[in-house]
Design a protein around this motif. Sequence first.
Motif, PDB file in Angstrom:
ATOM      1  N   LEU A   1       0.738  -5.081 -12.387  1.00 43.11           N
ATOM      2  CA  LEU A   1       0.483  -6.510 -12.220  1.00 43.11           C
ATOM      3  C   LEU A   1      -0.436  -7.037 -13.324  1.00 43.11           C
ATOM      4  O   LEU A   1      -0.244  -8.145 -13.827  1.00 43.11           O
ATOM      5  CB  LEU A   1      -0.112  -6.796 -10.841  1.00 43.11           C
ATOM      6  CG  LEU A   1       0.804  -6.532  -9.650  1.00 43.11           C
ATOM      7  CD1 LEU A   1       0.029  -6.621  -8.341  1.00 43.11           C
ATOM      8  CD2 LEU A   1       1.981  -7.487  -9.643  1.00 43.11           C
TER       9      LEU A   1
ATOM     10  N   ILE B   1      -4.465 -11.124  -4.305  1.00 43.09           N
ATOM     11  CA  ILE B   1      -4.448  -9.774  -3.753  1.00 43.09           C
ATOM     12  C   ILE B   1      -5.540  -9.669  -2.697  1.00 43.09           C
ATOM     13  O   ILE B   1      -6.691 -10.023  -2.948  1.00 43.09           O
ATOM     14  CB  ILE B   1      -4.654  -8.719  -4.859  1.00 43.09           C
ATOM     15  CG1 ILE B   1      -3.487  -8.792  -5.848  1.00 43.09           C
ATOM     16  CG2 ILE B   1      -4.795  -7.327  -4.259  1.00 43.09           C
ATOM     17  CD1 ILE B   1      -3.637  -7.920  -7.066  1.00 43.09           C
TER      18      ILE B   1
ATOM     19  N   ASN C   1      -0.947 -10.632 -12.127  1.00 37.30           N
ATOM     20  CA  ASN C   1      -2.160 -10.726 -11.313  1.00 37.30           C
ATOM     21  C   ASN C   1      -2.754 -12.139 -11.371  1.00 37.30           C
ATOM     22  O   ASN C   1      -3.518 -12.525 -10.500  1.00 37.30           O
ATOM     23  CB  ASN C   1      -3.193  -9.689 -11.748  1.00 37.30           C
ATOM     24  CG  ASN C   1      -3.671  -9.898 -13.176  1.00 37.30           C
ATOM     25  OD1 ASN C   1      -2.867 -10.221 -14.069  1.00 37.30           O
ATOM     26  ND2 ASN C   1      -4.949  -9.704 -13.420  1.00 37.30           N
TER      27      ASN C   1
ATOM     28  N   LYS D   1      -3.186  -4.857  -0.662  1.00 38.37           N
ATOM     29  CA  LYS D   1      -3.566  -3.509  -1.094  1.00 38.37           C
ATOM     30  C   LYS D   1      -2.527  -2.772  -1.947  1.00 38.37           C
ATOM     31  O   LYS D   1      -2.056  -1.685  -1.583  1.00 38.37           O
ATOM     32  CB  LYS D   1      -3.933  -2.665   0.118  1.00 38.37           C
ATOM     33  CG  LYS D   1      -4.797  -1.474  -0.224  1.00 38.37           C
ATOM     34  CD  LYS D   1      -5.386  -0.867   1.010  1.00 38.37           C
ATOM     35  CE  LYS D   1      -6.158   0.388   0.742  1.00 38.37           C
ATOM     36  NZ  LYS D   1      -7.339   0.264  -0.040  1.00 38.37           N
ATOM     37  N   PRO D   2      -2.192  -3.340  -3.107  1.00 40.76           N
ATOM     38  CA  PRO D   2      -1.285  -2.584  -3.988  1.00 40.76           C
ATOM     39  C   PRO D   2      -1.973  -1.300  -4.472  1.00 40.76           C
ATOM     40  O   PRO D   2      -3.192  -1.288  -4.666  1.00 40.76           O
ATOM     41  CB  PRO D   2      -1.025  -3.544  -5.147  1.00 40.76           C
ATOM     42  CG  PRO D   2      -2.101  -4.557  -5.089  1.00 40.76           C
ATOM     43  CD  PRO D   2      -2.601  -4.598  -3.682  1.00 40.76           C
TER      44      PRO D   2
ATOM     45  N   SER E   1       0.804  -1.225   0.000  1.00 41.19           N
ATOM     46  CA  SER E   1       0.000   0.000   0.000  1.00 41.19           C
ATOM     47  C   SER E   1       0.839   1.277   0.000  1.00 41.19           C
ATOM     48  O   SER E   1       0.366   2.328  -0.444  1.00 41.19           O
ATOM     49  CB  SER E   1      -0.970   0.009   1.183  1.00 41.19           C
ATOM     50  OG  SER E   1      -0.282  -0.049   2.412  1.00 41.19           O
TER      51      SER E   1
ATOM     52  N   ASP F   1      -3.031   1.738  -7.082  1.00 39.05           N
ATOM     53  CA  ASP F   1      -3.570   1.621  -8.444  1.00 39.05           C
ATOM     54  C   ASP F   1      -2.459   1.427  -9.459  1.00 39.05           C
ATOM     55  O   ASP F   1      -2.575   0.632 -10.380  1.00 39.05           O
ATOM     56  CB  ASP F   1      -4.405   2.852  -8.807  1.00 39.05           C
ATOM     57  CG  ASP F   1      -5.739   2.883  -8.066  1.00 39.05           C
ATOM     58  OD1 ASP F   1      -6.187   1.821  -7.576  1.00 39.05           O
ATOM     59  OD2 ASP F   1      -6.336   3.976  -7.985  1.00 39.05           O
TER      60      ASP F   1
ATOM     61  N   ARG G   1      -1.108  -2.087  -9.127  1.00 40.07           N
ATOM     62  CA  ARG G   1      -2.149  -3.007  -9.596  1.00 40.07           C
ATOM     63  C   ARG G   1      -2.160  -3.065 -11.128  1.00 40.07           C
ATOM     64  O   ARG G   1      -2.256  -4.141 -11.713  1.00 40.07           O
ATOM     65  CB  ARG G   1      -3.508  -2.550  -9.067  1.00 40.07           C
ATOM     66  CG  ARG G   1      -4.482  -3.649  -8.789  1.00 40.07           C
ATOM     67  CD  ARG G   1      -5.769  -3.065  -8.209  1.00 40.07           C
ATOM     68  NE  ARG G   1      -5.707  -2.907  -6.789  1.00 40.07           N
ATOM     69  CZ  ARG G   1      -6.215  -3.761  -5.922  1.00 40.07           C
ATOM     70  NH1 ARG G   1      -6.807  -4.845  -6.344  1.00 40.07           N
ATOM     71  NH2 ARG G   1      -6.129  -3.537  -4.631  1.00 40.07           N
ATOM     72  N   LYS G   2      -2.038  -1.900 -11.765  1.00 37.46           N
ATOM     73  CA  LYS G   2      -2.008  -1.851 -13.234  1.00 37.46           C
ATOM     74  C   LYS G   2      -0.782  -2.579 -13.786  1.00 37.46           C
ATOM     75  O   LYS G   2      -0.875  -3.282 -14.790  1.00 37.46           O
ATOM     76  CB  LYS G   2      -2.042  -0.401 -13.724  1.00 37.46           C
ATOM     77  CG  LYS G   2      -3.386   0.251 -13.550  1.00 37.46           C
ATOM     78  CD  LYS G   2      -3.353   1.724 -13.933  1.00 37.46           C
ATOM     79  CE  LYS G   2      -4.679   2.387 -13.579  1.00 37.46           C
ATOM     80  NZ  LYS G   2      -4.627   3.840 -13.716  1.00 37.46           N
TER      81      LYS G   2
ATOM     82  N   GLU H   1      -7.317  -7.055   0.362  1.00 36.40           N
ATOM     83  CA  GLU H   1      -7.516  -5.626   0.621  1.00 36.40           C
ATOM     84  C   GLU H   1      -7.006  -5.177   1.985  1.00 36.40           C
ATOM     85  O   GLU H   1      -6.832  -3.986   2.213  1.00 36.40           O
ATOM     86  CB  GLU H   1      -8.985  -5.242   0.457  1.00 36.40           C
ATOM     87  CG  GLU H   1      -9.444  -5.288  -0.992  1.00 36.40           C
ATOM     88  CD  GLU H   1      -8.574  -4.428  -1.928  1.00 36.40           C
ATOM     89  OE1 GLU H   1      -8.322  -3.251  -1.612  1.00 36.40           O
ATOM     90  OE2 GLU H   1      -8.133  -4.946  -2.963  1.00 36.40           O
TER      91      GLU H   1
END
Length: 116
Positions: A89, A100, A95, A80-81, A49, A83, A86-87, A102
């Motif tokens: 991944l 993942i 992913n 909680k990566p 995060s 944004d 996350r993109k 939260e």
Amino acid sequence: MKYQTELKDEILFIRLEGDLIAGPDTQTLITDVDQKVNANVLLCAVDLSNVRFMDSSGMGVLVSLLTKFRNRGGELVLIKPSDHIRKLLIVTKLNAIFTIAENDIFAAQFLKESIY
């Protein structure tokens, strides 16, 4: 990059902060994790995060950590990566291999269920 580790209920929580890129800190992290895995810690949750940036070396670190735990019959989950992370991944299709969560609670629940 800075990091902290905490062993809680047989789960290694790793909290990363800053940029996940190649450097002495990432090598120290891998060495620390090796010691924990050798001491029979099989579950790991990596909190992303507070990671602002990650390059291909950083992705390699995450894959290396995942491999270490899975090779011993354990599991690793990402918490909680951001944004941006996350993109990355998704673009790299990582992913598909990482779970993942939260927050810490969901991560711990998944990890405990994964070994039973």
